[in-house]
Scaffold this motif. Structure first.
Motif, PDB file in Angstrom:
ATOM      1  N   THR A  69     -26.993  25.439  -6.421  1.00 41.73           N
ATOM      2  CA  THR A  69     -26.371  25.101  -5.143  1.00 41.73           C
ATOM      3  C   THR A  69     -27.079  25.840  -4.015  1.00 41.73           C
ATOM      4  O   THR A  69     -27.560  26.971  -4.206  1.00 41.73           O
ATOM      5  N   ASN A  70     -27.134  25.210  -2.856  1.00 45.71           N
ATOM      6  CA  ASN A  70     -27.679  25.877  -1.670  1.00 45.71           C
ATOM      7  C   ASN A  70     -26.627  26.695  -0.933  1.00 45.71           C
ATOM      8  O   ASN A  70     -26.952  27.400   0.018  1.00 45.71           O
ATOM      9  N   HIS A  71     -25.378  26.615  -1.357  1.00 48.32           N
ATOM     10  CA  HIS A  71     -24.293  27.210  -0.596  1.00 48.32           C
ATOM     11  C   HIS A  71     -24.029  28.652  -1.023  1.00 48.32           C
ATOM     12  O   HIS A  71     -22.929  29.024  -1.445  1.00 48.32           O
ATOM     13  N   VAL A  72     -25.089  29.468  -0.938  1.00 43.00           N
ATOM     14  CA  VAL A  72     -25.011  30.896  -1.229  1.00 43.00           C
ATOM     15  C   VAL A  72     -25.758  31.649  -0.134  1.00 43.00           C
ATOM     16  O   VAL A  72     -26.631  31.095   0.535  1.00 43.00           O
ATOM     17  N   PHE A  73     -25.394  32.915   0.040  1.00 39.58           N
ATOM     18  CA  PHE A  73     -26.108  33.750   1.004  1.00 39.58           C
ATOM     19  C   PHE A  73     -26.256  35.159   0.442  1.00 39.58           C
ATOM     20  O   PHE A  73     -25.696  35.476  -0.605  1.00 39.58           O
ATOM     21  N   CYS A  74     -27.026  35.981   1.120  1.00 45.15           N
ATOM     22  CA  CYS A  74     -27.396  37.328   0.660  1.00 45.15           C
ATOM     23  C   CYS A  74     -28.331  37.284  -0.549  1.00 45.15           C
ATOM     24  O   CYS A  74     -28.321  38.176  -1.398  1.00 45.15           O
ATOM     25  N   LYS A  75     -29.176  36.263  -0.615  1.00 45.40           N
ATOM     26  CA  LYS A  75     -30.220  36.265  -1.630  1.00 45.40           C
ATOM     27  C   LYS A  75     -31.245  37.358  -1.294  1.00 45.40           C
ATOM     28  O   LYS A  75     -31.301  37.834  -0.161  1.00 45.40           O
ATOM     29  N   PRO A  76     -32.074  37.769  -2.248  1.00 48.46           N
ATOM     30  CA  PRO A  76     -33.073  38.808  -1.956  1.00 48.46           C
ATOM     31  C   PRO A  76     -33.994  38.391  -0.802  1.00 48.46           C
ATOM     32  O   PRO A  76     -34.301  37.207  -0.623  1.00 48.46           O
TER      33      PRO A  76
END
Length: 368
Positions: A130-137
């Protein structure tokens, strides 16, 4: 702010098809915009305890975004692991992919980031589904660890508190007790020492005493630090530390910190006001991390503009404290009224306040 099932727009409860683990997603509100909130992976005696957690935490996210003046609603994910379950690397991957599928199934009305038990690398893994995430490295184009920004926002809140106490935002010479020296608490302590504050530091891990020695601070047990004779107490660990038992023992003028759910019950805010102790609602003081992450990854702002949003917490806190003092109410009451006013104004706009979820949250998910 209290939360009940009927306040929420959506509650999704799924058993992961790979992991068999209960996954609960609560979308509290999309009145201001698409919802966002962290993914908590924790062990619970009953999965229903995780449901109680997600209802409360998602309502808190609505309050957090509304108080910050952002066009986002509140949501939260809880992965309710059984108490006896120990996840191996393969099992953890299965759980995270199941969470990603559950988020994707919501069609873009909610995005998640790290919380207790998850981190940036987990968001990268979930990004496979999913693209609906945040705070990836940061190496993957994400905003990375939110701890520095949570600490910056808390420091901004403390400067507003200092202004309310002594008429100057300078923290030099003020005495502060930081209770909890995790990633955020340790950063706050270091920043306060650099500002010239006098510090009392505490953590349940005695190994953190080395940081106190490094910063020239006094070390105390958590209970003693909470009731130390200081200007400001900074709760930076677990919630529920302000109770009808601890408040009478406090010897501070104000409380502001990044720990979530600091009040054991809402009535404790009235006890603090009766004692003349300023309390900054935790969902205001702790908002820096999620403000930064959402601003960069979901709203597409540059670092400078995102950082300005984080530092805007100082103005929010300053105005809240001034409003509360002028009207003779607690800052908790003033903050809840601000949240309700902003939600009410957006609701009255009706369709104009709505959004195209797919456009704002990054469009279709990547292929499996």
């Amino acid at each position: 702010m209290s939360a009940s099932l009927l306040e929420h727009e959506q509650i999704a409860i799924r058993t992961g098809r790979r992991s068999g683990v209960p996954i609960i997603i609560a979308v509290h509100s999309t009145v201001l915009g698409p919802a966002a909130g962290g993914c908590r992976m924790w062990r619970y005696r009953r999965w229903q305890d995780g449901l109680e957690d997600v209802l409360r935490l998602s309502a808190g996210m609505t309050a957090k975004f509304a108080a910050a003046g952002l066009a986002r609603g509140g949501g939260k994910t809880v992965v309710a692991l059984p108490e006896e379950m120990e996840l191996g690397p393969g099992q953890r991957r299965e759980v995270l992919l199941d969470v990603a599928d559950a988020i994707e199934a919501l069609g873009g009305i909610y995005a998640t980031g790290p919380d207790v038990g998850t981190g940036p690398d987990d968001m990268a893994l979930m990004g496979e589904r999913t693209n609906h995430v945040f705070c990836k490295p940061t190496a993957l184009g994400g905003s990375g660890d939110s701890s520095p920004h949570t600490a910056d926002g808390t420091l901004a809140a403390l400067q507003a508190v200092a202004t309310g106490l002594d008429g100057t935002r300078s923290l030099r010479g003020l005495r502060l007790a930081v209770v909890g020296l995790g990633n955020v608490g340790a950063r706050i302590a270091a920043a306060l020492a650099q500002e010239g504050a006098e510090l009392v530091l505490s953590d349940i891990d005695p190994g953190k005493q080395a940081l106190a020695e490094q910063l020239g601070a006094r070390w105390e047990a958590p209970e003693a630090a909470l009731t130390a004779e200081v200007d400001i107490v900074v709760p930076a660990a677990l919630g529920g530390v302000l109770t009808d038992v601890t408040v009478p023992a406090l010897r501070c003028r104000a409380i502001a910190g990044p720990a979530n759910n600091q009040l054991a019950t809402p009535e404790v805010a009235d006890l603090l006001q009766a004692r003349g102790i300023e309390w900054v609602p935790d969902y205001v003081a702790s908002a820096g991390g999620v403000i930064h992450a959402v601003s960069v990854e979901l709203d597409g702002l540059g670092e400078d503009d995102a950082h300005k949003r984080v530092l805007g917490i100082e103005g929010t806190v300053r105005d809240l404290l001034a409003d509360a003092k002028r009207r003779g109410v607690s800052a908790a009451v003033a903050a809840e009224e601000l949240v309700r006013a902003r939600l009410g104004a957006a609701a009255r706009l009706g369709g104009a306040a709505r959004f195209d979820a797919a456009a704002q949250l990054g469009g279709a998910a990547p292929s499996a």
